[in-house]
Design a protein around this motif. Structure first.
Motif, PDB file in Angstrom:
ATOM      1  N   LYS A  56      78.305 -15.935  24.534  1.00 58.23           N
ATOM      2  CA  LYS A  56      77.456 -14.783  24.894  1.00 58.23           C
ATOM      3  C   LYS A  56      76.187 -14.758  24.044  1.00 58.23           C
ATOM      4  CE  LYS A  56      80.455 -11.586  24.176  1.00 58.23           C
ATOM      5  NZ  LYS A  56      80.905 -10.199  23.990  1.00 58.23           N
ATOM      6  N   LYS A  57      76.345 -14.953  22.757  1.00 59.17           N
ATOM      7  CA  LYS A  57      75.181 -14.961  21.860  1.00 59.17           C
ATOM      8  C   LYS A  57      74.231 -16.087  22.230  1.00 59.17           C
ATOM      9  CE  LYS A  57      74.000 -15.393  16.952  1.00 59.17           C
ATOM     10  NZ  LYS A  57      74.541 -15.587  15.564  1.00 59.17           N
ATOM     11  N   THR A  58      74.801 -17.244  22.589  1.00 62.39           N
ATOM     12  CA  THR A  58      73.980 -18.385  22.972  1.00 62.39           C
ATOM     13  C   THR A  58      73.155 -18.087  24.223  1.00 62.39           C
ATOM     14  OG1 THR A  58      75.496 -19.996  21.981  1.00 62.39           O
ATOM     15  CG2 THR A  58      74.078 -20.772  23.769  1.00 62.39           C
ATOM     16  N   LEU A  59      73.807 -17.590  25.268  1.00 69.88           N
ATOM     17  CA  LEU A  59      73.104 -17.319  26.520  1.00 69.88           C
ATOM     18  C   LEU A  59      72.040 -16.244  26.342  1.00 69.88           C
ATOM     19  CD1 LEU A  59      76.090 -17.440  29.052  1.00 69.88           C
ATOM     20  CD2 LEU A  59      74.414 -19.223  28.549  1.00 69.88           C
ATOM     21  N   ALA A  60      72.361 -15.217  25.577  1.00 70.89           N
ATOM     22  CA  ALA A  60      71.379 -14.159  25.322  1.00 70.89           C
ATOM     23  C   ALA A  60      70.167 -14.731  24.579  1.00 70.89           C
ATOM     24  CB  ALA A  60      72.016 -13.024  24.527  1.00 70.89           C
ATOM     25  N   ASP A  68      72.478 -12.566  36.247  1.00 66.94           N
ATOM     26  CA  ASP A  68      72.146 -13.803  36.953  1.00 66.94           C
ATOM     27  C   ASP A  68      73.206 -14.872  36.706  1.00 66.94           C
ATOM     28  OD1 ASP A  68      69.857 -12.609  37.874  1.00 66.94           O
ATOM     29  OD2 ASP A  68      68.528 -13.567  36.404  1.00 66.94           O
ATOM     30  N   PHE A  69      73.640 -14.976  35.478  1.00 63.53           N
ATOM     31  CA  PHE A  69      74.664 -15.948  35.112  1.00 63.53           C
ATOM     32  C   PHE A  69      75.953 -15.710  35.901  1.00 63.53           C
ATOM     33  CE2 PHE A  69      78.226 -16.450  31.874  1.00 63.53           C
ATOM     34  CZ  PHE A  69      78.429 -17.796  32.123  1.00 63.53           C
ATOM     35  N   ILE A  70      76.400 -14.464  35.950  1.00 62.78           N
ATOM     36  CA  ILE A  70      77.631 -14.131  36.671  1.00 62.78           C
ATOM     37  C   ILE A  70      77.471 -14.428  38.163  1.00 62.78           C
ATOM     38  CG2 ILE A  70      79.120 -12.206  37.377  1.00 62.78           C
ATOM     39  CD1 ILE A  70      78.643 -11.038  34.542  1.00 62.78           C
ATOM     40  N   ALA A 158      84.773 -13.675  26.795  1.00 63.82           N
ATOM     41  CA  ALA A 158      84.020 -14.886  27.115  1.00 63.82           C
ATOM     42  C   ALA A 158      84.025 -15.011  28.634  1.00 63.82           C
ATOM     43  CB  ALA A 158      84.636 -16.097  26.433  1.00 63.82           C
ATOM     44  N   TYR A 159      83.936 -16.235  29.143  1.00 61.78           N
ATOM     45  CA  TYR A 159      83.850 -16.401  30.594  1.00 61.78           C
ATOM     46  C   TYR A 159      84.658 -17.610  31.065  1.00 61.78           C
ATOM     47  CZ  TYR A 159      79.472 -13.936  29.416  1.00 61.78           C
ATOM     48  OH  TYR A 159      78.546 -13.084  28.903  1.00 61.78           O
ATOM     49  N   HIS A 160      85.065 -17.539  32.333  1.00 58.11           N
ATOM     50  CA  HIS A 160      85.404 -18.720  33.121  1.00 58.11           C
ATOM     51  C   HIS A 160      84.224 -18.957  34.056  1.00 58.11           C
ATOM     52  CE1 HIS A 160      89.750 -17.242  32.505  1.00 58.11           C
ATOM     53  NE2 HIS A 160      89.542 -18.248  31.688  1.00 58.11           N
ATOM     54  N   LEU A 161      83.944 -20.213  34.384  1.00 55.24           N
ATOM     55  CA  LEU A 161      82.738 -20.492  35.164  1.00 55.24           C
ATOM     56  C   LEU A 161      82.879 -21.791  35.946  1.00 55.24           C
ATOM     57  CD1 LEU A 161      81.317 -22.891  33.268  1.00 55.24           C
ATOM     58  CD2 LEU A 161      80.726 -20.924  31.874  1.00 55.24           C
ATOM     59  N   ASN A 162      81.990 -21.943  36.913  1.00 52.13           N
ATOM     60  CA  ASN A 162      81.855 -23.190  37.656  1.00 52.13           C
ATOM     61  C   ASN A 162      80.932 -24.096  36.839  1.00 52.13           C
ATOM     62  OD1 ASN A 162      80.562 -25.144  39.434  1.00 52.13           O
ATOM     63  ND2 ASN A 162      81.511 -24.054  41.143  1.00 52.13           N
ATOM     64  N   ALA A 163      81.498 -25.173  36.279  1.00 54.99           N
ATOM     65  CA  ALA A 163      80.753 -26.002  35.331  1.00 54.99           C
ATOM     66  C   ALA A 163      79.510 -26.627  35.955  1.00 54.99           C
ATOM     67  CB  ALA A 163      81.666 -27.082  34.764  1.00 54.99           C
ATOM     68  N   ALA A 164      79.595 -27.064  37.205  1.00 54.50           N
ATOM     69  CA  ALA A 164      78.444 -27.693  37.859  1.00 54.50           C
ATOM     70  C   ALA A 164      77.307 -26.683  38.035  1.00 54.50           C
ATOM     71  CB  ALA A 164      78.854 -28.285  39.193  1.00 54.50           C
ATOM     72  N   LYS A 165      77.655 -25.475  38.464  1.00 57.33           N
ATOM     73  CA  LYS A 165      76.625 -24.450  38.645  1.00 57.33           C
ATOM     74  C   LYS A 165      76.054 -23.995  37.298  1.00 57.33           C
ATOM     75  CE  LYS A 165      78.313 -22.706  43.093  1.00 57.33           C
ATOM     76  NZ  LYS A 165      78.773 -21.527  43.866  1.00 57.33           N
ATOM     77  N   PHE A 166      76.892 -23.990  36.274  1.00 60.13           N
ATOM     78  CA  PHE A 166      76.431 -23.611  34.938  1.00 60.13           C
ATOM     79  C   PHE A 166      75.394 -24.616  34.436  1.00 60.13           C
ATOM     80  CE2 PHE A 166      77.567 -23.317  30.200  1.00 60.13           C
ATOM     81  CZ  PHE A 166      76.762 -22.208  29.995  1.00 60.13           C
ATOM     82  N   SER A 167      75.658 -25.886  34.642  1.00 60.98           N
ATOM     83  CA  SER A 167      74.687 -26.908  34.247  1.00 60.98           C
ATOM     84  C   SER A 167      73.357 -26.703  34.973  1.00 60.98           C
ATOM     85  CB  SER A 167      75.231 -28.308  34.561  1.00 60.98           C
ATOM     86  OG  SER A 167      76.393 -28.580  33.826  1.00 60.98           O
ATOM     87  N   GLY A 168      73.432 -26.348  36.247  1.00 56.74           N
ATOM     88  CA  GLY A 168      72.213 -26.105  37.019  1.00 56.74           C
ATOM     89  C   GLY A 168      71.420 -24.931  36.491  1.00 56.74           C
ATOM     90  N   LEU A 169      72.115 -23.860  36.121  1.00 54.14           N
ATOM     91  CA  LEU A 169      71.434 -22.691  35.555  1.00 54.14           C
ATOM     92  C   LEU A 169      70.768 -23.044  34.228  1.00 54.14           C
ATOM     93  CD1 LEU A 169      70.961 -19.546  35.652  1.00 54.14           C
ATOM     94  CD2 LEU A 169      73.058 -19.353  34.301  1.00 54.14           C
ATOM     95  N   LEU A 170      71.487 -23.768  33.375  1.00 51.69           N
ATOM     96  CA  LEU A 170      70.920 -24.177  32.092  1.00 51.69           C
ATOM     97  C   LEU A 170      69.717 -25.097  32.292  1.00 51.69           C
ATOM     98  CD1 LEU A 170      74.196 -24.921  30.081  1.00 51.69           C
ATOM     99  CD2 LEU A 170      72.641 -22.994  29.719  1.00 51.69           C
TER     100      LEU A 170
END
Length: 507
Positions: A56-60, A68-70, A158-170
């Motif tokens: 969370k601290k990292t994304l902020a 947007d992340f969610i 913390a979160y569970h997430l779709n790793a492929a979509k997370f990479s795209g957002l980053l």
């Protein structure tokens, strides 16, 4: 020589996390450029879909909106890891589970409530005794409300997430905010200078790409630090015995309940992760192929999922367990899976990548003359972090009293434990763990993490002449907090649907 041109080789979560950390820290230097080079032929593994609260601290800090992340990454909230069947089934029956919660008590409450739990033996699970989050998780509640500001919560999460979509957002964030360049090409060779440092990268088309500093995020292939620079690998498979995973994505019903935690279910030769996203579950059957055949693993995963289903595709992933002897060598640093891999338990892969990338960014070399000093600092810190993470993961196995297979007996063999872990366990037979038992700021897992696992697995600390103070008052106050949370927190899926529709408060 001034370091102006930085190359990150490899995308995925590791590459783009690193690009954001470096971009955030270095983007004000106008003469400096960061280029992420990604092969169009290699898809990210994308297994690690669980995180820990530090994310969370990292994304902020990257300026990424939590809403947007969610919305973009199929996110669900993670408040705990629920460990099921890690103890002997005959002894512990239907209550054979414990929670490693993210919301922890104050140090004062922790000491008092832990001592009370050890001396009373009243049948209340350790996690329930010390944290309101136990009941919140068991009832499927969210850690916050729709009116709670972004990255804040009534409870830690913390979160569970779709790793492929997370990479795209980053990736989008790094390119838009920090000017990171993105080059799609396949690196087929690495050219070394006479002193063993990297001189350039050679593409499949024969083009030579020269940079001043290189970051290896090429995954298990470890193209730079291992294949080119020949930095040895420290194998720890004699401590952590699992070495293979079968992974699968399982569709779920639209209105099905979403557990607000990872489920980690032990079996005869390892364990199963089960992570719920809004429309699917990510499931992985982790095992030691020295203790279970691949065919038996396939059959047991079928059974876990309710029977064989031809519509589901299992993917087998061999796991090389260990880490690099050096993480920084000359003008190259390895991060992510190129740095090492232990196994998916406790979401250590993304955790260590985030930790390492931030540590690198905070002391990034400006001149070639700084390389050796910073290399020593980085390797010392990361080496300690990796060794202690090995100990924490091992703790889950060596404390188990399961006797249904050789796998669990082998895990209790003292020869499979580090001296550091054996010494701590010997001390904790007589003393409750305290913060002073953890000497370094580079411990990735701290006191509270160990308490939840130790006493979730019913470790026998024999207290002598200890006075338990104010425990009843603290228990009463905790009950009041718990009741308030249970009455006011929404169901997990209900909150996620509201966030997708309305968004969270921005401040």
């Amino acid at each position: 020589m001034t370091i102006k041109r930085i190359a990150i080789v490899g995308g995925g979560t590791a590459g783009w996390l690193t690009a954001n950390h470096l971009g955030k820290t270095l983007c004000k230097k106008s003469e400096l450029s960061i280029t992420l080079i990604e092969s169009p032929d290699i898809a990210p593994i994308g297994v690690g879909e669980g995180t820990v609260p530090d994310i969370k601290k990292t994304l902020a800090s990257f300026g990424i909106s939590e809403t947007d992340f969610i919305r973009q990454c199929d996110v669900t909230f993670k408040q705990s890891i629920k460990f099921v069947n890690w103890l002997d089934q005959d002894k512990h029956g239907k209550d054979n589970f414990f929670h490693h919660l993210f919301d922890v008590p104050s140090r004062e409450d922790s000491e008092s409530l832990t001592a009370h739990w050890l001396t009373q033996n009243d049948g209340v699970p350790f996690a329930e005794r010390v944290s309101s989050q136990y009941k919140v998780c068991e009832q499927g509640k969210a850690p916050k409300k729709i009116t709670t500001p972004e990255y804040q919560g009534d409870l830690a999460y913390a979160y569970h997430l779709n790793a492929a979509k997370f990479s795209g957002l980053l990736a989008d964030n790094a390119k838009a905010k920090y000017g990171v360049k993105h080059l799609l090409t396949h690196i087929s060779d690495v050219s070394l200078a006479d002193d063993g440092s990297i001189r350039s990268l050679v593409t499949r088309e024969g083009e030579e790409l020269a940079f001043d500093f290189y970051i290896d995020c090429s995954g298990f292939e470890s193209l730079l630090i291992s294949k080119a620079m020949k930095v040895p690998f420290v194998d720890v498979s004699d401590q952590l015995l699992v070495n293979t995973a079968l992974v699968v994505q399982v569709p779920t019903e639209k209105d099905s309940a979403i557990p607000p935690y990872t489920i980690a279910t032990a079996h005869q030769a390892g364990w199963i992760w089960d992570i719920a996203l809004p429309t699917r579950r990510g499931v992985g059957f982790v095992y030691s192929n020295k203790h279970m055949s691949d065919e038996e693993a396939h059959t047991k995963l079928d059974k876990y999922l309710g029977g064989s289903n031809p519509e589901l595709t299992y993917k087998k992933l061999p796991m090389k367990i260990g880490y690099r002897e050096k993480f920084w060598h000359k003008n190259c640093v390895a991060l992510g899976l190129a740095q090492g891999f232990l196994e998916p338990l406790e979401a250590t892969s993304i955790l260590l990548t985030d930790f390492s990338a931030n540590f690198l960014a905070e002391r990034f070399p400006s001149e070639k003359g700084e390389l050796l000093t910073l290399e020593k600092r980085f390797n010392h810190a990361m080496g300690h972090a990796w060794k202690r993470v090995v100990d924490f993961i091992k703790l889950h196995y060596c404390l188990s009293d399961r006797h249904d297979s050789l796998f669990w007996s082998d895990n209790r063999d003292p020869n499979t434990m580090s001296e550091e872990l054996k010494n701590k366990l010997a001390m904790w037979e007589k003393f409750i763990p305290i913060s002073d038992d953890f000497f370094s700021q580079f411990e990735v897992f701290y006191l509270e993490n160990f308490l939840f696992v130790l006493y979730g697995m019913k470790y026998k600390t024999q207290l002598k002449n200890i006075e338990v103070t104010n425990a009843e008052e603290r228990i009463s106050a905790l009950k009041e907090i718990t009741d308030n949370l249970m009455n006011n927190l929404p169901e997990h899926r209900v909150l996620l649907e509201k966030i997708n529709k309305f968004g969270l408060q921005q401040f």
